[in-house]
Scaffold this active site. Sequence first.
Site, PDB file in Angstrom:
ATOM      1  N   VAL A 286     -32.376   6.033  -7.191  1.00  0.00           N
ATOM      2  CA  VAL A 286     -31.901   7.250  -6.546  1.00  0.00           C
ATOM      3  C   VAL A 286     -32.206   7.145  -5.055  1.00  0.00           C
ATOM      4  O   VAL A 286     -33.359   6.968  -4.653  1.00  0.00           O
ATOM      5  CB  VAL A 286     -32.580   8.488  -7.152  1.00  0.00           C
ATOM      6  CG1 VAL A 286     -32.110   9.751  -6.437  1.00  0.00           C
ATOM      7  CG2 VAL A 286     -32.291   8.575  -8.641  1.00  0.00           C
ATOM      8  N   GLY A 287     -31.181   7.240  -4.244  1.00  0.00           N
ATOM      9  CA  GLY A 287     -31.370   7.110  -2.802  1.00  0.00           C
ATOM     10  C   GLY A 287     -30.078   6.716  -2.124  1.00  0.00           C
ATOM     11  O   GLY A 287     -28.988   6.975  -2.641  1.00  0.00           O
TER      12      GLY A 287
ATOM     13  N   GLU B  86     -27.221   4.091  -0.501  1.00  0.00           N
ATOM     14  CA  GLU B  86     -26.635   2.765  -0.699  1.00  0.00           C
ATOM     15  C   GLU B  86     -26.206   2.229   0.666  1.00  0.00           C
ATOM     16  O   GLU B  86     -25.327   2.805   1.310  1.00  0.00           O
ATOM     17  CB  GLU B  86     -25.431   2.843  -1.641  1.00  0.00           C
ATOM     18  CG  GLU B  86     -25.787   3.224  -3.061  1.00  0.00           C
ATOM     19  CD  GLU B  86     -24.591   3.131  -3.995  1.00  0.00           C
ATOM     20  OE1 GLU B  86     -23.975   2.045  -4.090  1.00  0.00           O
ATOM     21  OE2 GLU B  86     -24.266   4.153  -4.627  1.00  0.00           O
TER      22      GLU B  86
ATOM     23  N   GLU C  15     -30.856  -2.260 -15.677  1.00  0.00           N
ATOM     24  CA  GLU C  15     -31.659  -1.996 -14.493  1.00  0.00           C
ATOM     25  C   GLU C  15     -31.963  -0.509 -14.331  1.00  0.00           C
ATOM     26  O   GLU C  15     -31.209   0.347 -14.786  1.00  0.00           O
ATOM     27  CB  GLU C  15     -30.929  -2.494 -13.240  1.00  0.00           C
ATOM     28  CG  GLU C  15     -30.704  -3.996 -13.245  1.00  0.00           C
ATOM     29  CD  GLU C  15     -30.021  -4.501 -11.997  1.00  0.00           C
ATOM     30  OE1 GLU C  15     -30.199  -5.686 -11.676  1.00  0.00           O
ATOM     31  OE2 GLU C  15     -29.301  -3.711 -11.339  1.00  0.00           O
TER      32      GLU C  15
ATOM     33  N   PHE D 269     -28.758   1.476 -15.533  1.00  0.00           N
ATOM     34  CA  PHE D 269     -27.460   0.872 -15.240  1.00  0.00           C
ATOM     35  C   PHE D 269     -27.358  -0.457 -15.986  1.00  0.00           C
ATOM     36  O   PHE D 269     -28.310  -1.235 -16.029  1.00  0.00           O
ATOM     37  CB  PHE D 269     -27.264   0.657 -13.736  1.00  0.00           C
ATOM     38  CG  PHE D 269     -26.670   1.859 -13.067  1.00  0.00           C
ATOM     39  CD1 PHE D 269     -25.295   2.002 -12.965  1.00  0.00           C
ATOM     40  CD2 PHE D 269     -27.480   2.872 -12.570  1.00  0.00           C
ATOM     41  CE1 PHE D 269     -24.734   3.126 -12.381  1.00  0.00           C
ATOM     42  CE2 PHE D 269     -26.931   3.992 -11.995  1.00  0.00           C
ATOM     43  CZ  PHE D 269     -25.553   4.131 -11.893  1.00  0.00           C
ATOM     44  N   VAL D 270     -26.196  -0.683 -16.582  1.00  0.00           N
ATOM     45  CA  VAL D 270     -25.948  -1.883 -17.364  1.00  0.00           C
ATOM     46  C   VAL D 270     -24.765  -2.607 -16.730  1.00  0.00           C
ATOM     47  O   VAL D 270     -23.737  -1.989 -16.432  1.00  0.00           O
ATOM     48  CB  VAL D 270     -25.632  -1.533 -18.832  1.00  0.00           C
ATOM     49  CG1 VAL D 270     -25.389  -2.789 -19.646  1.00  0.00           C
ATOM     50  CG2 VAL D 270     -26.763  -0.704 -19.430  1.00  0.00           C
TER      51      VAL D 270
ATOM     52  N   GLU E 206     -27.631  -6.599  -4.701  1.00  0.00           N
ATOM     53  CA  GLU E 206     -26.933  -7.858  -4.973  1.00  0.00           C
ATOM     54  C   GLU E 206     -26.416  -8.453  -3.673  1.00  0.00           C
ATOM     55  O   GLU E 206     -26.472  -7.832  -2.614  1.00  0.00           O
ATOM     56  CB  GLU E 206     -25.772  -7.646  -5.945  1.00  0.00           C
ATOM     57  CG  GLU E 206     -24.656  -6.750  -5.444  1.00  0.00           C
ATOM     58  CD  GLU E 206     -23.545  -6.607  -6.483  1.00  0.00           C
ATOM     59  OE1 GLU E 206     -23.853  -6.577  -7.678  1.00  0.00           O
ATOM     60  OE2 GLU E 206     -22.379  -6.538  -6.071  1.00  0.00           O
TER      61      GLU E 206
ATOM     62  N   SER F 200     -17.122  -5.954  -8.056  1.00  0.00           N
ATOM     63  CA  SER F 200     -16.224  -4.794  -8.029  1.00  0.00           C
ATOM     64  C   SER F 200     -16.573  -3.763  -9.088  1.00  0.00           C
ATOM     65  O   SER F 200     -15.745  -2.935  -9.463  1.00  0.00           O
ATOM     66  CB  SER F 200     -14.753  -5.228  -8.192  1.00  0.00           C
ATOM     67  OG  SER F 200     -14.329  -5.943  -7.064  1.00  0.00           O
TER      68      SER F 200
ATOM     69  N   SER G 240     -11.907  -3.161   3.699  1.00  0.00           N
ATOM     70  CA  SER G 240     -13.144  -3.482   2.986  1.00  0.00           C
ATOM     71  C   SER G 240     -14.370  -3.294   3.871  1.00  0.00           C
ATOM     72  O   SER G 240     -14.283  -3.275   5.104  1.00  0.00           O
ATOM     73  CB  SER G 240     -13.093  -4.925   2.474  1.00  0.00           C
ATOM     74  OG  SER G 240     -12.066  -5.104   1.527  1.00  0.00           O
TER      75      SER G 240
ATOM     76  N   ASN H 100     -22.893 -10.641  -2.192  1.00  0.00           N
ATOM     77  CA  ASN H 100     -21.531 -11.129  -2.409  1.00  0.00           C
ATOM     78  C   ASN H 100     -21.291 -12.251  -1.412  1.00  0.00           C
ATOM     79  O   ASN H 100     -21.276 -12.018  -0.200  1.00  0.00           O
ATOM     80  CB  ASN H 100     -20.509 -10.011  -2.179  1.00  0.00           C
ATOM     81  CG  ASN H 100     -20.540  -8.972  -3.277  1.00  0.00           C
ATOM     82  OD1 ASN H 100     -19.793  -9.025  -4.231  1.00  0.00           O
ATOM     83  ND2 ASN H 100     -21.446  -8.000  -3.148  1.00  0.00           N
TER      84      ASN H 100
ATOM     85  N   GLU I 177     -11.252  -9.520 -10.894  1.00  0.00           N
ATOM     86  CA  GLU I 177     -11.009  -9.143  -9.498  1.00  0.00           C
ATOM     87  C   GLU I 177      -9.755  -9.811  -8.924  1.00  0.00           C
ATOM     88  O   GLU I 177      -9.610  -9.918  -7.709  1.00  0.00           O
ATOM     89  CB  GLU I 177     -12.234  -9.485  -8.655  1.00  0.00           C
ATOM     90  CG  GLU I 177     -13.491  -8.742  -9.087  1.00  0.00           C
ATOM     91  CD  GLU I 177     -14.709  -9.144  -8.297  1.00  0.00           C
ATOM     92  OE1 GLU I 177     -14.905  -8.582  -7.205  1.00  0.00           O
ATOM     93  OE2 GLU I 177     -15.469 -10.016  -8.762  1.00  0.00           O
TER      94      GLU I 177
END
EC number: 6.3.2.4
Length: 321
Positions: free
Chosen positions: A189-190, A192, A185, A147-148, A282, A155, A293, A284, A13
């Site tokens: 579905v939905g 964010e 994981e 998802f991996v 998660e 990012s 941002s 940050n 990043e």
Amino acid sequence: MRIAVVMGGASPEHQVSLASGKGIVKAVEILGHMAIPMVIDADGNWVDGQHEAIEILQACDVTIPALHGEGGEDGRLQGFLEQLHVPYVGSGIAASAVGLDKHLTKAVLRAHGIPVTPGVTLRGAELTDTEAALQKVKAAGLDFPLFVKPGNGGSSFGVSRATDLPTLLAAIADAAVLDPQVLVEREMVGREIDLAVLEFPDGRIETAPALEIHPDPNQPFFDATAKYDSAATRFVVPAPLDPELAERLRRTAIDVFEVLGCAGLARVDFFVPSDGDPVVNEINTFPGFTPASQFPRMWAAAGLSYAEVVDTLIRTAVARG
């Protein structure tokens, strides 16, 4: 005041951090302070030299560690600053280290009854032993699509969507290049939804209006391309939420901030399934901080300009000492 703004770093990043740092430097100057930009190069070295950097940092009133990912958002820089007795913006060593480690974050939150994305962490031989990895994934009740992602970082670097065994194995191998721990994981579905958490000089912890992400439909998910290079990704703030859900997300975001021992600021990211309860994806502890941002966008919706948010961060760091 003299404000050091540290940016760059050795994580993937690096460029995002430079953009965040440049925005913060401009805001610091607008506020009437002296901004001291300090860059850590892509190899992790201080551009000014380490001894010179120490002298500069110790001569400043506050440091803003505008670094994202490993080496800057993981407690290492925070520990360095504490050794120098330099006040700084944001979370301390422990919260930064745990916050960047997705496995530890979710273990701590789960232990406190906060719902998180269902998944498992692969490490060691599991990263190359197909049978062991599949047994662990199946034992957790996970099925495709999955998802991996690397255990550390942000990012969406190294994140992949797997729809079958070949794509799962390839995704694990790609993520393992970036981190020795790999999370697998369930696809959620939905919606964010992001929440921006800000600590004020008097100790208050508040959230801004929620933001909803509508990723570029031409990208497989909200990946790095959708985040930084696509004009088709849309951010809607305030997100259209019913009052009960909005309050639940607000309270959970503050709970996450407090449980992990965060300070200053954080962005908490949620998935809101259409047929279930919200889960934390998660946190940050120093989110992307360019003027475009999500974090400053949310506070703009609350009536705080970019410079006013930076001012709040500085004054909170000074108040904390």
